[in-house]
Write a protein that holds these residues in place. Sequence first.
Motif, short mmCIF file in Angstrom:
data_model
loop_
_atom_site.label_atom_id
_atom_site.label_comp_id
_atom_site.label_asym_id
_atom_site.label_seq_id
_atom_site.Cartn_x
_atom_site.Cartn_y
_atom_site.Cartn_z
N SER A 151 39.00 45.03 46.32
CA SER A 151 39.74 44.03 47.20
C SER A 151 38.73 43.79 48.20
CB SER A 151 40.92 44.47 47.42
OG SER A 151 41.36 45.74 47.96
N GLU A 152 39.46 42.96 49.03
CA GLU A 152 38.67 42.34 50.23
C GLU A 152 38.51 43.49 51.29
OE1 GLU A 152 40.38 38.75 51.66
OE2 GLU A 152 40.02 37.75 49.80
N ASN A 153 39.60 44.45 51.40
CA ASN A 153 39.25 45.38 52.31
C ASN A 153 38.52 46.38 51.99
OD1 ASN A 153 40.84 46.93 50.49
ND2 ASN A 153 42.59 47.13 51.51
N GLY A 154 37.68 46.41 50.78
CA GLY A 154 36.78 47.38 50.35
C GLY A 154 37.09 48.52 49.55
N LEU A 155 38.54 48.40 49.35
CA LEU A 155 39.35 49.60 48.78
C LEU A 155 39.36 49.11 47.23
CD1 LEU A 155 41.80 50.71 51.37
CD2 LEU A 155 39.80 52.02 50.65
N PRO A 156 39.39 50.26 46.39
CA PRO A 156 39.80 49.43 44.98
C PRO A 156 41.12 49.07 44.66
CG PRO A 156 39.17 52.01 45.03
CD PRO A 156 39.41 51.65 46.42
N GLU A 157 41.00 47.84 43.65
CA GLU A 157 42.08 47.08 43.40
C GLU A 157 42.71 47.59 42.31
OE1 GLU A 157 43.96 43.72 44.46
OE2 GLU A 157 41.73 43.05 44.57
N PHE A 158 43.42 48.89 42.66
CA PHE A 158 43.94 49.56 41.59
C PHE A 158 45.08 48.80 40.71
CE2 PHE A 158 41.97 53.53 43.58
CZ PHE A 158 41.76 53.96 42.61
N ASN A 159 46.14 48.20 41.43
CA ASN A 159 46.79 47.51 40.49
C ASN A 159 46.64 46.34 39.85
OD1 ASN A 159 46.31 45.73 42.89
ND2 ASN A 159 48.34 44.72 43.18
N ASP A 160 45.26 45.97 39.73
CA ASP A 160 44.65 45.06 38.75
C ASP A 160 43.37 45.53 37.73
OD1 ASP A 160 44.60 42.45 37.84
OD2 ASP A 160 43.01 41.90 39.07
N ILE A 161 43.26 46.79 37.86
CA ILE A 161 42.42 47.36 37.18
C ILE A 161 42.72 47.59 35.61
CG2 ILE A 161 40.91 49.59 36.62
CD1 ILE A 161 40.74 49.68 39.71
N THR A 162 41.99 47.00 34.65
CA THR A 162 42.22 47.34 33.23
C THR A 162 41.19 47.87 32.75
OG1 THR A 162 41.02 45.39 32.58
CG2 THR A 162 43.20 44.91 33.12
N ILE A 163 41.45 48.50 31.54
CA ILE A 163 40.37 49.52 30.91
C ILE A 163 39.13 48.49 30.69
CG2 ILE A 163 39.82 50.78 28.73
CD1 ILE A 163 42.77 51.46 28.66
N GLU A 164 39.30 47.26 30.34
CA GLU A 164 38.50 46.43 29.98
C GLU A 164 37.54 46.18 31.36
OE1 GLU A 164 41.24 46.23 26.96
OE2 GLU A 164 41.57 45.82 28.95
N LYS A 165 38.00 46.09 32.41
CA LYS A 165 37.34 45.85 33.54
C LYS A 165 36.60 47.08 33.95
CE LYS A 165 40.24 42.42 35.73
NZ LYS A 165 40.91 42.09 37.07
N CYS A 166 37.26 48.07 33.75
CA CYS A 166 36.25 49.29 34.20
C CYS A 166 35.13 49.53 33.01
CB CYS A 166 37.34 50.59 33.81
SG CYS A 166 38.09 51.08 35.37
N ILE A 167 35.33 49.33 31.86
CA ILE A 167 34.43 49.34 30.92
C ILE A 167 33.06 48.52 31.16
CG2 ILE A 167 33.62 49.25 28.32
CD1 ILE A 167 36.43 50.71 27.73
N ALA A 168 33.49 47.11 31.52
CA ALA A 168 32.58 46.25 31.64
C ALA A 168 31.81 46.52 32.90
CB ALA A 168 33.46 44.74 31.89
#
Length: 722
Positions: free
Chosen positions: A46-63
């Motif tokens: 996210s913009e604050n440099g921390l992980p966007e955990f509430n919007d992470i999907t398996i597909e995004k992680c794999i990509a």
Amino acid sequence: MALSFLRPNVIARHVKKQFYQNKRNAGYVVLIPEIGEDADKNILLSENGLPEFNDITIEKCIAAISKQSLEYENGVQQIEQSAQNCKNAFVEIFQPLEKLDGQLELTWGMAKTLYLGNSSLMPTKSYIQIHERAHKARSAKFNSVPIFQSAVNEKNRLKKLTDEEQRLLDKYVLEGRLNGLDIKGAKRERLNNLLTSLQKERQMFRDKVNIANKVFASTVEDGSVLREFPESLVKAMAVNSDPFKGPWKVTLQPHIYEPFMQYCPDRELRWNTWQAYVQRCSNYVNKEIETSTNLEKIRSLRHEQANILGFDTFVDMSMETKMAGTVDNVNNILESLLESAKPMQEVEVELLQRFAKDRGFDSKLAHWDIPYWQRKQKWSLYNFDEDKIREYFPLPRVITSLFNLCSTLFKIQIVERTGVHTWHKDVKFYDVFDSSSNSPVAGFYLDPYARQDEKIRVHDDAGWHISIRNKSSVTGTTPLSALIFNFQAPIEGKQSLLSFKEVGILFQRFGHSLRHLLTKANYSEVAGLSNVEWDAAEVCGQVMTHWLYDPHTIHAISGHYKTDEPLPEEIVKNLQNVRGHMSGYNLCNELYLSKLDLELHSKKTFWRDVVRELWPQYHVLPFDKYDSHPLSFTKIFSEEWGAAYYCHLWSKMIAADIYSAFEEAKQGGEDVVSVGKRYRDTFLAFGGSCHPSEVFRRFRGRDPSPHALLNNLGLSKKIVEE
């Protein structure tokens, strides 16, 4: 190829795979999609440099991991080309590698956090894909001959290096040597084939033990057997939806076996369960899942691996990545501890025998009796019951007091930050501030509660610390981590209540995380927990748990959740006694397992003969001829602790010695806060950027001694002063 300095991975004991599978040789893990449609930008932050955990999907992680892994491997290849005419390895090789590491490590850490924090968002199968792809990419730099050679050349230059620079070079050189980069031709080919075979044997060993744990089942129909059982155990054993109606099933899974042996009053049931447990994977039970063949094959392959790499034994090879340095140093400490523990064990077993006899037990104590009568004696002597003192340890109070203690000792402030994206509403985020800085020096997530079907449960490992991002001056990044636990959640307005053991787990994991969060090292490869020798890796966590035996600390963290009344003084005084209860017996068993591991990995003698020779040196109770416990010793044969099991005990010894400096300060001569500053400036600041033996000397002014550990366990009376 396994990397010696990388810490044993948290997924190792949770992965369920098909039995007798063909293990894939090292190579690319094919992921679909190899590069996702969003992979051109950093989709996970996210913009604050921390992980966007509430919007992470398996597909995004794999990509992301796919894109970053390819970029990483390409980047390593480019660095290899520049290594040929390298004039300054730090500027031309190691700093560019730092930049490559950052993104890959962050995505990998986020995936691991999700896997342990919410497995419905990151199932095991998906995490294994991500883990293997990232691991393979990151291994590229340690399997690179040009990078290895550059590190060797830089070391050989007549140039003054800082401790950190020296450690960084040493790491690359040692990793290269242990990966066989200085071996060529047929030997190198043999090493590669051997490591593939070793991986296959270790996986087979693990799979067979997992099956053996499930094969045995004993049914309890009589509800009176369960009258003293904790509710959690009754529920775990229940066959039907109503856990209190029965029947109940006993299995060899650790979360059932261990408490069952402590609470079951029926001696025949205990014997039946114990003999099934110690005979797992032996020919006495089921030849199809015997592991004796695999065990001997693993020993043989490891011995050959060590020989190819230029070591006499696998133990000698293992010592290259240990603080102890040599097996002689380890043996000297083990023998010193045994000298005090063995006589005490004899006294403890005799007293336990009398205790049991006074309560109508008319047989000679056997292995399957000890856990049951040990628990009974502890309750009788010290009125100590884990479940009953929960009410004095509400989680919010414990956490506040833990943070206050760290604030006092290390001059830091831990402040909750709201509005941060997390993987669950129960997760909180904290910034860590230094007294000398207005901006945070680090940050961490805290996920305290068990969630049914969302979190992995492991009986002997009730919490995890995950390094999401390392400190790096090159990339300007600060440390970020996650602490994930399985404490009981608040119910109907009642706060989460911890057992004393769980309070210890919280302190241990948080103390461990401080080494990551408060590091002052510049290179991520040697910052915090990275590059710390295995037998020193658990030290900072163990140091923190010692504060639980300080009366002032225990009063600060405890208070009845309803009335706020303090923990009864009698229990406070007895905590030290509880820690020392049957400590000779328990320590001898740890010493035996440590020595067994070293002997199995330094000799060629058949495993059962090694056991028969060692057993009487460490145990008062006789050896049962059917006992085949090495055949299920997964920690040393299928996990990463081969020739390293002693590390747990070594870390405890070092931690006890460190904490004794605080105790000495309390008694006068030095301020406790100044000891805290020295501890922060050494153990917490250096991380892996200085050898732990040197770090210890800078903190304590001498080499370590086992006396403090023996003293804590109530065994110091047996010490013969030198």
